[in-house]
Design a protein around this motif. Structure first.
Motif, PDB file in Angstrom:
ATOM      1  N   ARG A 207       0.831  -1.214   0.000  1.00 32.32           N
ATOM      2  CA  ARG A 207       0.000   0.000   0.000  1.00 32.32           C
ATOM      3  C   ARG A 207       0.861   1.257   0.000  1.00 32.32           C
ATOM      4  NH1 ARG A 207      -3.471  -3.044   3.503  1.00 32.32           N
ATOM      5  NH2 ARG A 207      -5.537  -3.357   2.557  1.00 32.32           N
ATOM      6  N   HIS A 208       1.906   1.258   0.831  1.00 31.71           N
ATOM      7  CA  HIS A 208       2.768   2.437   0.905  1.00 31.71           C
ATOM      8  C   HIS A 208       3.551   2.626  -0.397  1.00 31.71           C
ATOM      9  CE1 HIS A 208       1.933   1.721   5.177  1.00 31.71           C
ATOM     10  NE2 HIS A 208       2.200   2.996   5.359  1.00 31.71           N
ATOM     11  N   ARG A 209       4.003   1.528  -0.995  1.00 30.24           N
ATOM     12  CA  ARG A 209       4.736   1.631  -2.262  1.00 30.24           C
ATOM     13  C   ARG A 209       3.823   2.125  -3.384  1.00 30.24           C
ATOM     14  NH1 ARG A 209       9.747   0.396  -2.771  1.00 30.24           N
ATOM     15  NH2 ARG A 209      10.814  -0.713  -1.095  1.00 30.24           N
ATOM     16  N   ALA A 210       2.574   1.701  -3.344  1.00 29.05           N
ATOM     17  CA  ALA A 210       1.608   2.166  -4.351  1.00 29.05           C
ATOM     18  C   ALA A 210       1.304   3.646  -4.143  1.00 29.05           C
ATOM     19  CB  ALA A 210       0.331   1.345  -4.253  1.00 29.05           C
ATOM     20  N   ALA A 211       1.200   4.063  -2.881  1.00 27.41           N
ATOM     21  CA  ALA A 211       0.928   5.479  -2.582  1.00 27.41           C
ATOM     22  C   ALA A 211       2.066   6.369  -3.065  1.00 27.41           C
ATOM     23  CB  ALA A 211       0.713   5.662  -1.085  1.00 27.41           C
ATOM     24  N   VAL A 212       3.296   5.946  -2.809  1.00 28.02           N
ATOM     25  CA  VAL A 212       4.453   6.711  -3.288  1.00 28.02           C
ATOM     26  C   VAL A 212       4.523   6.647  -4.806  1.00 28.02           C
ATOM     27  CG1 VAL A 212       6.968   6.925  -3.256  1.00 28.02           C
ATOM     28  CG2 VAL A 212       5.743   6.342  -1.148  1.00 28.02           C
ATOM     29  N   GLY A 213       4.201   5.482  -5.358  1.00 24.84           N
ATOM     30  CA  GLY A 213       4.255   5.307  -6.812  1.00 24.84           C
ATOM     31  C   GLY A 213       3.341   6.268  -7.551  1.00 24.84           C
ATOM     32  N   VAL A 217       4.221   9.848 -10.325  1.00 16.76           N
ATOM     33  CA  VAL A 217       3.809  10.051 -11.719  1.00 16.76           C
ATOM     34  C   VAL A 217       2.646  11.028 -11.872  1.00 16.76           C
ATOM     35  CG1 VAL A 217       4.643   7.799 -12.460  1.00 16.76           C
ATOM     36  CG2 VAL A 217       2.305   8.007 -11.621  1.00 16.76           C
ATOM     37  N   THR A 218       2.005  11.421 -10.752  1.00 12.95           N
ATOM     38  CA  THR A 218       0.919  12.402 -10.800  1.00 12.95           C
ATOM     39  C   THR A 218       1.054  13.343  -9.599  1.00 12.95           C
ATOM     40  OG1 THR A 218      -0.694  11.224  -9.417  1.00 12.95           O
ATOM     41  CG2 THR A 218      -0.572  10.586 -11.746  1.00 12.95           C
ATOM     42  N   ASP A 219       0.148  14.316  -9.509  1.00 12.20           N
ATOM     43  CA  ASP A 219       0.161  15.219  -8.358  1.00 12.20           C
ATOM     44  C   ASP A 219      -0.881  14.800  -7.316  1.00 12.20           C
ATOM     45  OD1 ASP A 219      -2.158  15.840  -9.683  1.00 12.20           O
ATOM     46  OD2 ASP A 219      -1.891  18.010  -9.580  1.00 12.20           O
ATOM     47  N   ALA A 220      -1.325  13.543  -7.385  1.00 11.20           N
ATOM     48  CA  ALA A 220      -2.372  13.050  -6.477  1.00 11.20           C
ATOM     49  C   ALA A 220      -1.913  13.087  -5.018  1.00 11.20           C
ATOM     50  CB  ALA A 220      -2.762  11.618  -6.856  1.00 11.20           C
ATOM     51  N   PHE A 221      -2.881  13.283  -4.134  1.00 17.79           N
ATOM     52  CA  PHE A 221      -2.661  13.221  -2.693  1.00 17.79           C
ATOM     53  C   PHE A 221      -3.246  11.903  -2.200  1.00 17.79           C
ATOM     54  CE2 PHE A 221      -4.564  14.083   1.576  1.00 17.79           C
ATOM     55  CZ  PHE A 221      -3.370  14.152   2.278  1.00 17.79           C
ATOM     56  N   THR A 222      -2.493  11.184  -1.366  1.00 20.82           N
ATOM     57  CA  THR A 222      -2.908   9.833  -0.973  1.00 20.82           C
ATOM     58  C   THR A 222      -2.820   9.627   0.530  1.00 20.82           C
ATOM     59  OG1 THR A 222      -2.067   8.997  -3.073  1.00 20.82           O
ATOM     60  CG2 THR A 222      -2.536   7.372  -1.384  1.00 20.82           C
ATOM     61  N   ILE A 223      -3.820   8.942   1.078  1.00 18.06           N
ATOM     62  CA  ILE A 223      -3.826   8.542   2.485  1.00 18.06           C
ATOM     63  C   ILE A 223      -3.643   7.027   2.561  1.00 18.06           C
ATOM     64  CG2 ILE A 223      -5.181   8.413   4.622  1.00 18.06           C
ATOM     65  CD1 ILE A 223      -6.741  10.849   3.667  1.00 18.06           C
ATOM     66  N   VAL A 224      -2.737   6.584   3.446  1.00 18.40           N
ATOM     67  CA  VAL A 224      -2.505   5.152   3.655  1.00 18.40           C
ATOM     68  C   VAL A 224      -2.705   4.832   5.132  1.00 18.40           C
ATOM     69  CG1 VAL A 224      -0.948   3.228   3.263  1.00 18.40           C
ATOM     70  CG2 VAL A 224      -0.701   5.297   1.907  1.00 18.40           C
ATOM     71  N   ILE A 225      -3.463   3.789   5.403  1.00 13.82           N
ATOM     72  CA  ILE A 225      -3.608   3.300   6.774  1.00 13.82           C
ATOM     73  C   ILE A 225      -2.994   1.917   6.833  1.00 13.82           C
ATOM     74  CG2 ILE A 225      -5.213   2.705   8.630  1.00 13.82           C
ATOM     75  CD1 ILE A 225      -7.221   4.634   7.371  1.00 13.82           C
ATOM     76  N   SER A 226      -2.054   1.735   7.745  1.00 12.30           N
ATOM     77  CA  SER A 226      -1.343   0.462   7.857  1.00 12.30           C
ATOM     78  C   SER A 226      -2.227  -0.594   8.512  1.00 12.30           C
ATOM     79  CB  SER A 226      -0.064   0.650   8.670  1.00 12.30           C
ATOM     80  OG  SER A 226       0.531  -0.592   8.955  1.00 12.30           O
ATOM     81  N   GLU A 227      -2.230  -1.764   7.912  1.00 18.20           N
ATOM     82  CA  GLU A 227      -2.997  -2.881   8.442  1.00 18.20           C
ATOM     83  C   GLU A 227      -2.323  -3.475   9.673  1.00 18.20           C
ATOM     84  OE1 GLU A 227      -3.610  -6.452   5.918  1.00 18.20           O
ATOM     85  OE2 GLU A 227      -5.634  -5.653   5.719  1.00 18.20           O
ATOM     86  N   GLU A 228      -0.993  -3.335   9.757  1.00 19.57           N
ATOM     87  CA  GLU A 228      -0.239  -3.929  10.861  1.00 19.57           C
ATOM     88  C   GLU A 228      -0.247  -3.041  12.108  1.00 19.57           C
ATOM     89  OE1 GLU A 228       0.971  -3.830   7.701  1.00 19.57           O
ATOM     90  OE2 GLU A 228       0.549  -5.953   7.360  1.00 19.57           O
ATOM     91  N   THR A 229      -0.112  -1.722  11.914  1.00 13.24           N
ATOM     92  CA  THR A 229       0.043  -0.817  13.061  1.00 13.24           C
ATOM     93  C   THR A 229      -1.116   0.160  13.239  1.00 13.24           C
ATOM     94  OG1 THR A 229       1.232   0.838  11.746  1.00 13.24           O
ATOM     95  CG2 THR A 229       2.550  -0.918  12.777  1.00 13.24           C
ATOM     96  N   GLY A 230      -1.889   0.376  12.194  1.00 16.22           N
ATOM     97  CA  GLY A 230      -2.945   1.378  12.261  1.00 16.22           C
ATOM     98  C   GLY A 230      -2.438   2.793  12.054  1.00 16.22           C
TER      99      GLY A 230
END
Length: 273
Positions: A207-213, A217-230
């Motif tokens: 998820r984090h690699r996809a968010a950075v990815g 390539v775009t100017d998108a803003f992304t939120i990631v919530i970790s499944e392991e730590t929250g």
């Protein structure tokens, strides 16, 4: 004095038609920019301008072969533009047919988006507390059409309940990315490009690699919530901010989502919806 003489020598009818001609050309270009704004087509337009400038420079320097190459590119470029911009051109014609070229200004737009921001914060709090993994992408100026097409269409109003239900474990769409455009959930379960950056810690998952990815390539803003730590993280412009507080997330949502959406909507006679 010179301007007055020019007006005296120019027939009134010819002057009026020239002004109308310029206004029509301006209107067409303005609408074209409105149609392609927020898509990858805007980057191609910039490329075309560079080609035109390159052709002028090579011609000025009498670089015969280079000029011929530029001429060949421009010769076939018109057909290429029609093929590449086909979705945007179709959308423009549809808007013209529905009479939506002139759009009404949107009042209280920022207040509406504030309501959706509160829904987003509520959902993130709930999922972070229960360690429900999530990946939410906000489209900004650069269009995300290529990635939207990889997911399941939703076109739903943004609510906390729907956000949470999409990412509940063992449901069909929880592993992919949700893409938000303005106040709508456009799609869920979308696939994003993974970053190869070695700056991303090995403890971080797909998820984090996809968010950075997507931020590379775009100017998108992304939120990631970790499944392991929250933990809640965000990405924009290739930057990953890990384990941020809800207060920090709230500020980033205002800056990178609310303000961008309000700016895109514009206002006045040609306001975008």
């Amino acid at each position: 004095m010179l301007i007055g003489k020019l007006f005296e020598e120019t027939p009134t009818l010819h002057l009026i038609t020239s002004i109308v001609d310029l206004l029509i050309v301006w209107f067409v270009f303005y609408q074209l920019i409105n149609v392609i704004k927020g898509t990858k087509a805007i980057q191609l337009i910039k490329g075309i301008f560079f080609i035109i400038i390159g052709r002028a420079v090579s011609n000025f320097l009498e670089l015969t072969t280079t000029t011929q190459i530029f001429d060949l590119v421009l010769q076939w470029g018109f057909l290429a533009v029609i093929v590449i911009f086909q979705p945007e051109l179709r959308r423009a014609l549809e808007q013209l047919g529905r009479g939506k070229i002139f759009k009404k200004s949107t009042t209280n737009r920022e207040d509406e988006l504030e309501k959706y921001r509160e829904e987003m914060i509520t959902a993130v709090k709930y999922m972070a507390k229960r360690r429900i993994g999530a990946l939410i992408v906000f489209e900004r100026e650069t269009g995300l059409k290529d990635y939207i097409e990889t997911g399941t269409p939703m076109n739903a109003d943004l609510t906390a309940g729907l956000l949470i239900n999409v990412f509940v474990p063992n449901t069909p769409l929880h592993d992919g990315a949700m893409i938000v455009r303005d106040d709508k959930i456009v799609t869920a379960g979308s696939y994003l490009p993974l970053s190869d950056s070695n700056k991303i810690g090995k403890e971080l998952g797909t998820r984090h690699r996809a968010a950075v990815g997507i931020s590379e390539v775009t100017d998108a803003f992304t939120i990631v919530i970790s499944e392991e730590t929250g933990d809640v993280s965000t990405t924009i412009d290739s930057r990953l901010r890990k384990n941020i507080s809800i207060e920090e997330l709230d500020e980033e949502l205002k800056k990178y989502w609310i303000m961008t959406s309000v700016k895109k909507d514009g206002g006045g006679l040609f306001a975008r919806k």
